[in-house]
Design a protein around this motif. Structure first.
Motif, mmCIF file in Angstrom:
data_model
loop_
_atom_site.group_PDB
_atom_site.id
_atom_site.type_symbol
_atom_site.label_atom_id
_atom_site.label_comp_id
_atom_site.label_asym_id
_atom_site.label_seq_id
_atom_site.Cartn_x
_atom_site.Cartn_y
_atom_site.Cartn_z
ATOM 1 N N HIS A 94 60.068 1.049 -37.654
ATOM 2 C CA HIS A 94 60.288 -0.053 -36.719
ATOM 3 C C HIS A 94 61.104 0.397 -35.518
ATOM 4 O O HIS A 94 61.814 1.382 -35.574
ATOM 5 N N GLY A 95 60.982 -0.384 -34.444
ATOM 6 C CA GLY A 95 61.603 -0.012 -33.175
ATOM 7 C C GLY A 95 60.516 0.441 -32.222
ATOM 8 O O GLY A 95 59.369 -0.001 -32.326
ATOM 9 N N TYR A 96 60.891 1.309 -31.288
ATOM 10 C CA TYR A 96 59.911 1.796 -30.307
ATOM 11 C C TYR A 96 59.075 2.911 -30.939
ATOM 12 O O TYR A 96 59.155 4.072 -30.539
ATOM 13 N N THR A 97 58.284 2.526 -31.936
ATOM 14 C CA THR A 97 57.562 3.515 -32.745
ATOM 15 C C THR A 97 56.525 4.292 -31.936
ATOM 16 O O THR A 97 56.374 5.498 -32.146
ATOM 17 N N ALA A 98 55.817 3.616 -31.018
ATOM 18 C CA ALA A 98 54.738 4.308 -30.289
ATOM 19 C C ALA A 98 55.278 5.427 -29.386
ATOM 20 O O ALA A 98 54.873 6.583 -29.517
ATOM 21 N N PRO A 99 56.217 5.105 -28.474
ATOM 22 C CA PRO A 99 56.721 6.204 -27.649
ATOM 23 C C PRO A 99 57.503 7.256 -28.437
ATOM 24 O O PRO A 99 57.395 8.447 -28.144
ATOM 25 N N PHE A 100 58.252 6.816 -29.464
ATOM 26 C CA PHE A 100 59.053 7.806 -30.180
ATOM 27 C C PHE A 100 58.172 8.756 -30.986
ATOM 28 O O PHE A 100 58.462 9.957 -31.083
ATOM 29 N N SER A 101 57.067 8.253 -31.518
ATOM 30 C CA SER A 101 56.184 9.166 -32.261
ATOM 31 C C SER A 101 55.527 10.155 -31.298
ATOM 32 O O SER A 101 55.393 11.336 -31.599
ATOM 33 N N ARG A 102 55.172 9.667 -30.102
ATOM 34 C CA ARG A 102 54.582 10.585 -29.130
ATOM 35 C C ARG A 102 55.592 11.662 -28.720
ATOM 36 O O ARG A 102 55.246 12.839 -28.579
ATOM 37 N N TRP A 103 56.818 11.246 -28.543
ATOM 38 C CA TRP A 103 57.906 12.167 -28.185
ATOM 39 C C TRP A 103 58.027 13.264 -29.248
ATOM 40 O O TRP A 103 58.134 14.447 -28.928
ATOM 41 N N LEU A 104 57.992 12.850 -30.530
ATOM 42 C CA LEU A 104 58.111 13.837 -31.606
ATOM 43 C C LEU A 104 56.871 14.743 -31.668
ATOM 44 O O LEU A 104 56.975 15.946 -31.874
ATOM 45 N N CYS A 105 55.703 14.134 -31.477
ATOM 46 C CA CYS A 105 54.462 14.926 -31.505
ATOM 47 C C CYS A 105 54.503 16.023 -30.448
ATOM 48 O O CYS A 105 54.085 17.153 -30.689
ATOM 49 N N GLU A 106 55.041 15.671 -29.257
ATOM 50 C CA GLU A 106 55.123 16.671 -28.194
ATOM 51 C C GLU A 106 56.098 17.792 -28.553
ATOM 52 O O GLU A 106 56.075 18.858 -27.953
ATOM 53 N N LYS A 107 56.953 17.518 -29.533
ATOM 54 C CA LYS A 107 57.863 18.558 -30.003
ATOM 55 C C LYS A 107 57.272 19.304 -31.204
ATOM 56 O O LYS A 107 57.967 20.060 -31.879
ATOM 57 N N ILE A 120 56.044 17.929 -34.024
ATOM 58 C CA ILE A 120 56.211 17.286 -35.336
ATOM 59 C C ILE A 120 55.079 16.289 -35.531
ATOM 60 O O ILE A 120 54.727 15.549 -34.619
ATOM 61 N N ASP A 121 54.497 16.283 -36.714
ATOM 62 C CA ASP A 121 53.424 15.341 -37.000
ATOM 63 C C ASP A 121 54.053 13.961 -37.232
ATOM 64 O O ASP A 121 54.527 13.670 -38.329
ATOM 65 N N ALA A 122 54.105 13.156 -36.190
ATOM 66 C CA ALA A 122 54.762 11.848 -36.300
ATOM 67 C C ALA A 122 53.746 10.730 -36.133
ATOM 68 O O ALA A 122 52.867 10.812 -35.283
ATOM 69 N N ARG A 123 53.887 9.697 -36.944
ATOM 70 C CA ARG A 123 52.976 8.555 -36.857
ATOM 71 C C ARG A 123 53.739 7.253 -37.028
ATOM 72 O O ARG A 123 54.838 7.244 -37.559
#
Lengths: 332, 527
Positions: free
Chosen positions: A299-312, A314-317
């Motif tokens: 929960h929270g800003y899941t969409a941008p934060f997962s993209r941020w992690l993916c760009e680093k 990390i497999d984030a969803r």
């Protein structure tokens, strides 16, 4: 090779461990629930039994009316096995008694963070990162515009505001969640400034946690308080309850106060930026510290934060859950 | 001594008018020479010329902060304010010195001449030495106005208090001190010199009539005029010259050369208040026509011929260099009629706004619905005895608009709002049906109550699939009645029409999306 069933997954009742047949912070009544902390979006009534860190138990009794026979407590770091799955609770630093829950089976480690913050608040056991393969994390403040200052600076500002109000003959009302924020506030108040009055629902939580309330005054219908500081739950703001403290200045203590628009919308005169959730850097660091190769965001800003992690790398969803809300209204 | 940044935050944290005036007065009283004028200029809502566009600022902020541009954009959507977003991402460390507004203004103004990379470097360097709070105010100067909830009236009030002069005087002086650097407390307290002074009078503004007109009293105590659909303006004729001022107290003489020319025929030492309208033949045309004359650097002869303008006068504020504002409106209008009669100007170019005769309010109400056929938006109701009082004083001038056009549209896109509505989905796009498809026709931001906004916000969050980017397509379920003031055919819009001042009149919870209006309904309104 066929895919193994995940150790944890989301069902209509909540986060579920099929192997152990237990739910974690379920949003519907289930037979056996593991609870990270006692806020209402994580601990809900009518489950068969609750397993939680010891400090959380009295709050579950107070808020959910759970019977002692339904409750089981564990210490931080204590191991317990359920159907072959090893569980342990680890400090999350969110509120007193809050925990992350580690589930381990077949050498695979999954951690559900519950809610957490990385700064030590002086009343909750500080957050400890737990190495794992899959990290299920909140990201309430998962945008870089959320960046907290050290709490000492915030409390210094708050005292300055209190003193100024006092000089003007005005009481200072601070809205703070009854569990967590209120204890944090009370622990850092300089009592030499003036009287401190505590709303009943905050008082009861403090008592349940076994906190020392000597020197604080419990609010009642004929208490008057010029120049005092009043600690009230957010629900009391805007209600008639506050009239007895008139004239007063109203402040809110929350991470959302970082955004001026939100501050104005709440109709509070002062917003102090103080959160029990991790800020953007805290979240990013916490994820890195777990060493997890997969991250699921609840929960929270899941969409941008997962993209941020993916760009680093990390497999984030995103994981669809009923915790907190997307934004605006702070989950406690 | 308080600096401008502290003033900015103190002003934004109080909703008390008297507190605001106190803060301003204190600041003006202590502001160093060179800072006062700019502070007044900016607090009155004026903007500095932009040295970097929003997209250049975004780019610079991304570079300085190391935040990817898409994440900056997501952040901006939540914060709802670019200046604030940047201040949070690219703030440095405060220098500890008192902020000099003058230096900031000079820096911003110096950007205009510099090449792009130099401009970027200057701003990045400035950010490095600013706290988050300082950066926010500085970015406000970079991106446009302060928008701080201080009216011009409050600024004048505080200046008057600081200068020890009366408000009307300060207000007049401000209009004639055109160069910001001339503004000082002594200059404001000085009497202006008569004929050189081309300043208008502070405009008397009307309030929308919300109550029943019967409550205003006897019809014969009131003057009804058509509410013309143009630009409110004063024509100032003094010292052999003419100045045309818009309501925003902007000098617009050069945009309307024909008015300048014809006003030469007005008697020396007079000021007219009225409306600039576009003409269609001899008659006032809709605002959309006049719009094509606005915001142009040069007015070509072709344009002058294509879209001629005229002036509809409804008040006389000065005659024979004598201030008439304390003379009752009825008398002012008689004098106005007399000088227009004598001036020998064609009625097409400069006419008296006629008094609409009526005996009963009901009768006027019926006529109101026909306002648009008369090229008007409704009626102005002015008390016959009213004096001309600058600002928005309640009670003697009312605008009574005709009911807006309205159609039922479906909510199809939502975007997060700004300012007080930051983070909430409050900016909506509405569509109507066309051959079984929904085509957008209007965007609207206002008209819902706070609790309705929260309800729609929750709906948007629960009914969007696409979560990236600022605009969220929403499942077409909610129907709203959309009101607007004008409509014209437009090739640029998919719906084939462009509407003016769209707003939400009410939420049609009783209607499913399938029963919303069609493009055909809209088209019929254009005819």
């Amino acid at each position: 090779m066929f895919a193994r069933e995940p150790l944890l997954r989301v069902t209509p009742q909540g986060l579920y461990c099929p192997r152990a047949d237990v739910h974690i912070d379920p949003w519907q009544p289930v037979k056996r629930a593991l609870i990270t902390h006692a806020h209402s979006d994580h601990a809900r009534p009518d489950c068969g039994s609750y397993l939680a860190q010891r400090e959380t138990l009295p709050i579950l009794r107070l808020r959910l009316g759970a019977q002692p026979s339904q409750l089981q407590g564990v210490d931080y770091g204590e191991e317990l096995f359920i159907n072959g799955v090893r569980f342990s609770f680890h400090p999350a630093g969110h509120v007193p008694g809050s925990a992350q829950i580690l589930a381990e089976a077949d050498g695979e480690r999954w951690v559900f963070s519950g809610d957490y913050k990385t700064e030590s608040d002086g009343v909750s056991r500080p957050f400890e990162p737990v190495r794992c393969d899959v990290f299920i994390s909140e990201c309430t403040f998962g945008l870089p515009v959320f960046s907290w200052r050290p709490q000492a600076e915030v409390f210094a500002e708050l005292h300055e505001w209190w003193r100024r109000n006092q000089a003007a003959g005005v009481s200072s009302v601070v809205c703070a969640y009854a569990l967590g924020k209120a204890q944090r506030l009370l622990a850092h108040l300089d009592r030499s400034v003036g009287r401190v009055i505590v709303h009943s629902s905050v008082w009861e939580v403090c008592e349940a946690l076994g906190h020392d309330l000597s020197g604080f005054e419990r609010a009642n219908s004929d208490i008057r308080a010029q120049g005092a500081l009043v600690v009230a739950p957010p629900a009391a703001a805007g209600g008639a309850w506050l009239n007895r403290f008139s004239p007063y200045s109203l402040a809110s203590l929350s991470g959302w106060m970082a955004i001026r628009g939100m501050r104005r919308r709440r109709g509070v005169e002062r917003g102090f930026v103080l959160s029990d959730h991790a800020d953007f850097r805290g979240l990013t660091d916490a994820v890195a510290a777990t060493g997890a190769s997969r991250v699921l965001l609840t929960h929270g800003y899941t969409a941008p934060f997962s993209r941020w992690l993916c760009e680093k790398g990390i497999d984030a969803r995103e994981l669809d859950t009923a915790f907190g809300s997307e934004d605006g209204e702070e989950s406690p | 001594m308080t600096d401008f940044v502290s003033l900015y935050f103190a002003l934004s944290e109080t909703s008390s008018t008297s507190q605001k005036v106190r803060l301003l007065t204190e600041f003006f009283g202590a502001a160093p020479q060179g800072e006062l004028g700019w502070a007044v200029h900016l607090l009155r809502g004026e903007k500095l010329e932009r040295g970097l566009s929003s997209s250049q600022l975004r780019q610079l902020c991304a570079e300085v902060s190391g935040i990817p541009p898409w994440l900056l954009e997501e952040s901006y959507q939540v914060v709802g304010d670019l200046a604030e977003t940047i201040s949070k991402l690219a703030a440095g460390k405060a220098s500890g010195e008192r902020v000099s507004l003058q230096k900031w203004v000079e820096l911003v103004r110096s950007l205009r001449e510099a090449p792009l990379d130099e401009r970027m470097a200057k701003v990045a360097e400035a950010w490095r030495h600013m706290s988050e709070a300082e950066s926010l105010v500085f970015n406000k100067l970079l991106t446009g106005g302060l928008r701080i909830g201080v009216s011009r009236g409050l600024v004048v009030k505080a200046l008057a208090a600081a200068a020890g002069a009366d408000e009307a005087q300060v207000s007049q002086r401000l209009l004639s001190l055109r160069d910001v650097r001339e503004i000082s407390l002594p200059a404001l307290a000085e009497q202006g010199s008569g004929s050189e002074n081309m300043a208008p009078y502070p405009f008397c503004l009307a309030h929308p009539l919300e109550a029943e007109p019967q409550q205003l009293g006897e019809p014969e105590e009131w003057i009804a005029e058509w509410k013309w659909d143009g630009i409110r303006a004063q024509i100032v004729r003094r010292g052999g010259r003419v100045a045309v001022w818009s309501r925003g107290e902007e000098l617009v003489t050069e945009s309307f050369p024909e008015l300048e020319l014809l006003s030469q025929k007005l008697p020396e030492g007079c000021v007219l208040d009225g409306e600039i309208v576009a003409l269609d033949g001899d008659e006032p045309a809709a605002f959309s026509r006049l719009q094509q004359r606005l915001n142009r650097k040069r007015i070509s002869i072709t344009l002058l011929k294509q879209i001629p303008v005229g002036f509809i006068a409804y008040d006389l504020l000065e005659l024979n260099s004598e201030d008439l504002r304390n003379v009752p409106l009825g008398v002012r209008r008689q004098k106005l009629a007399a000088i227009l009669e004598k001036a020998g100007i064609s009625k097409r170019d400069l006419r008296l706004s006629p008094e609409v005769e009526f005996c009963q309010w009901q009768q006027l109400d019926r006529m109101r619905e026909g306002a648009r056929e008369n090229g008007a938006e409704g009626f102005m109701l002015k008390s016959r005895d009213s004096l001309y009082i600058g600002g928005r004083k309640r009670g003697s001038w009312w605008k009574w608009k005709a009911n807006p056009y309205s159609v039922d549209g479906v909510l199809v896109y939502a975007q997060r709002g700004h300012g007080r509505r930051a983070g909430l989905f409050t900016d909506y796009t509405f569509a109507v049906w066309k051959d079984g498809e929904l085509v957008p026709f209007a965007k609207a931001y206002s008209g819902l109550t706070d609790s309705e906004i929260r309800e729609v916000d929750a709906f948007v969050k629960a009914h969007t699939k696409e979560r990236f980017g600022p605009v969220r397509p929403v499942e077409p379920q909610l129907v709203f009645e959309i009101g607007f003031e004008g409509i014209q055919a437009s090739r640029r819009h998919k719906s084939g029409v462009a509407v003016r001042f769209p707003r939400i009149l009410r939420w049609r919870k009783d209607k499913p999306a399938s029963e919303a209006d069609t493009v055909e309904t809209l088209r019929q309104l254009t005819s």
